[in-house]
Design an enzyme around this catalytic site. Structure first.
Site, PDB file in Angstrom:
ATOM      1  N   GLU A 198       0.800 -13.999 -59.712  1.00  0.00           N
ATOM      2  CA  GLU A 198       0.346 -14.850 -60.821  1.00  0.00           C
ATOM      3  C   GLU A 198       0.533 -14.207 -62.192  1.00  0.00           C
ATOM      4  OE1 GLU A 198      -3.051 -17.643 -60.171  1.00  0.00           O
ATOM      5  OE2 GLU A 198      -3.471 -16.348 -58.478  1.00  0.00           O
ATOM      6  N   HIS A 214       1.420  -1.379 -35.914  1.00  0.00           N
ATOM      7  CA  HIS A 214       1.801  -2.055 -34.676  1.00  0.00           C
ATOM      8  C   HIS A 214       2.868  -3.113 -34.912  1.00  0.00           C
ATOM      9  CE1 HIS A 214      -1.467   0.115 -32.754  1.00  0.00           C
ATOM     10  NE2 HIS A 214      -2.076  -0.075 -33.915  1.00  0.00           N
ATOM     11  N   LYS A 304      -1.059 -29.139 -58.927  1.00  0.00           N
ATOM     12  CA  LYS A 304      -2.363 -29.779 -58.703  1.00  0.00           C
ATOM     13  C   LYS A 304      -2.342 -31.200 -59.265  1.00  0.00           C
ATOM     14  CE  LYS A 304      -5.264 -25.603 -58.713  1.00  0.00           C
ATOM     15  NZ  LYS A 304      -6.301 -24.834 -59.388  1.00  0.00           N
TER      16      LYS A 304
HETATM   17  C1  F6R Z   1      -6.057 -17.737 -60.551  1.00  0.00           C
HETATM   18  C2  F6R Z   1      -5.533 -19.083 -60.498  1.00  0.00           C
HETATM   19  C3  F6R Z   1      -5.454 -19.796 -59.186  1.00  0.00           C
HETATM   20  C4  F6R Z   1      -6.759 -20.588 -58.978  1.00  0.00           C
HETATM   21  C5  F6R Z   1      -6.619 -21.536 -57.786  1.00  0.00           C
HETATM   22  C6  F6R Z   1      -7.910 -22.274 -57.470  1.00  0.00           C
HETATM   23  O1  F6R Z   1      -6.247 -17.332 -61.880  1.00  0.00           O
HETATM   24  O2  F6R Z   1      -5.236 -19.627 -61.509  1.00  0.00           O
HETATM   25  O3  F6R Z   1      -5.199 -18.940 -58.122  1.00  0.00           O
HETATM   26  O4  F6R Z   1      -7.831 -19.717 -58.785  1.00  0.00           O
HETATM   27  O5  F6R Z   1      -5.615 -22.463 -58.065  1.00  0.00           O
HETATM   28  O6  F6R Z   1      -8.459 -22.862 -58.603  1.00  0.00           O
HETATM   29  P1  F6R Z   1     -10.000 -22.626 -58.905  1.00  0.00           P
HETATM   30  O7  F6R Z   1     -10.186 -21.152 -58.981  1.00  0.00           O
HETATM   31  O8  F6R Z   1     -10.269 -23.310 -60.197  1.00  0.00           O
HETATM   32  O9  F6R Z   1     -10.719 -23.249 -57.745  1.00  0.00           O
END
Ligand code: F6R
Length: 308
Positions: A198, A214, A304
């Site tokens: 990230e 292993h 998302k």
């Molecule tokens: C870490 C990041 C992602 C989010 C993941 C879940 O900085 O941006 O790994 O953590 O997409 O989102 P949240 O944490 O808001 O549930």
């Protein structure tokens, strides 16, 4: 918005965050749900707390045994992650004792017992806010150990030349990091893999002792393009000697060099947070060398959006 380094260095403040989950509730098992930067808190915790069965989940598969005897801890920085909302909804329907750690969003509305954490950070840089409630509530950390963690993070903030050197060696050597972890902190090594993903926007590999002896041991000896990898061993003070012996013998038999990055301090909290912090710094400096923005996670956000 300042440079992302400020957000990383500010972790020191999070050591003063003392809100905790109520572990005095009656339960028989603990299920912790969280994805990505939020989920890592549950993953680290599950290997440390041994008084009750604990599992961390980061998928759509839901254990059948979740019921009123389950302490279900839902962790989502944004409070809006689809997988986490769905799982929390199921846990509520099954009558589990549900807690949430979040900065707001949908999750803060659907769960009664909420630990509210500050907004405006990247989930992955709020690790202290996400993990302290578990460590403190379960008795794995206390004021003294968080103080030790804080002092050692401050030390690292003042002096971390070694982390820049590691980032440079990865960058100028065109390397892929391969991280080796050691129980009970194997997920701290996984966290570093995800920080390379990230923050630095590079693929990275992760494995842990003794399990890797292993399987990985075979390619460690003879994989093609071995020179592509930069091996990092995340050790810690008072590590069981057997792990160091395994690391040494493995590197001798398989003929590879590794960089040891050692956690600092005696307490579990200090060791976890300093190991995480060193990894955060390495992945940050690598991002800077690469000319990529360590904060940016636009692609994850677009994904998302398209799924919603
Ligand atoms: C870490 C990041 C992602 C989010 C993941 C879940 O900085 O941006 O790994 O953590 O997409 O989102 P949240 O944490 O808001 O549930």
């Amino acid at each position: 918005m300042g440079d992302y380094l400020e957000e990383i260095i500010d972790k020191v403040k999070q050591m003063d965050f003392k809100d905790s989950i109520d572990f005095s509730l009656k339960f028989k098992n603990i299920v912790i749900f969280g994805m990505g930067g939020s989920g890592i808190a549950g993953k680290i915790f599950q290997d440390l707390f041994t008084k009750f069965p604990v599992i961390s989940i980061d998928s759509y598969e839901f254990p059948q045994y979740i019921d009123e005897n389950t302490l279900f801890i839902s962790i989502s920085y944004s409070g809006n992650t689809e997988e986490t909302i769905r799982a929390t909804d199921m846990a509520i329907k099954k009558g589990a004792k549900v807690w949430a750690i979040t900065s707001g969003g949908e999750l803060s509305k659907m769960v009664k017992n909420v630990i509210l954490i500050p907004k405006g950070l990247q989930p992955r840089s709020s690790i202290g806010y996400l993990l302290n409630p578990l460590l403190l509530g379960s008795g794995l950390a206390d004021d003294d150990s968080l103080k030790e963690a804080k002092e050692n993070i401050e030390k690292l903030n003042r002096e971390h030349e070694e982390m820049k050197i590691i980032a440079d060696e990865i960058y100028y050597g065109n390397k892929i990091p391969a991280i080796f972890g050691f129980p009970p902190y194997k997920y701290v090594a996984y966290r570093l893999k995800t920080q390379f993903n990230e923050n630095s926007k590079i693929l990275a590999y992760w494995s842990y002792f003794p399990e890797l002896n292993h399987n990985d041991t075979m390619p460690l000896k003879s994989t093609y393009r071995k020179e592509l990898f930069y091996f990092i061993a995340l050790t810690y003070p008072n590590i069981n000697e057997i792990y160091l012996k395994r690391l040494k013998i493995t590197s001798e038999i398989c003929d590879f060099n590794y960089k040891e990055v050692r956690a600092m301090g005696e307490s579990l909290a200090s060791q976890i947070y300093t190991s995480i912090h060193q990894g955060d710094l390495i992945s940050y400096y690598l991002a800077k060398r690469r000319g990529v923005d360590p904060r940016d996670v636009n692609i994850i956000e677009e994904l998302k959006r398209r799924l919603s």
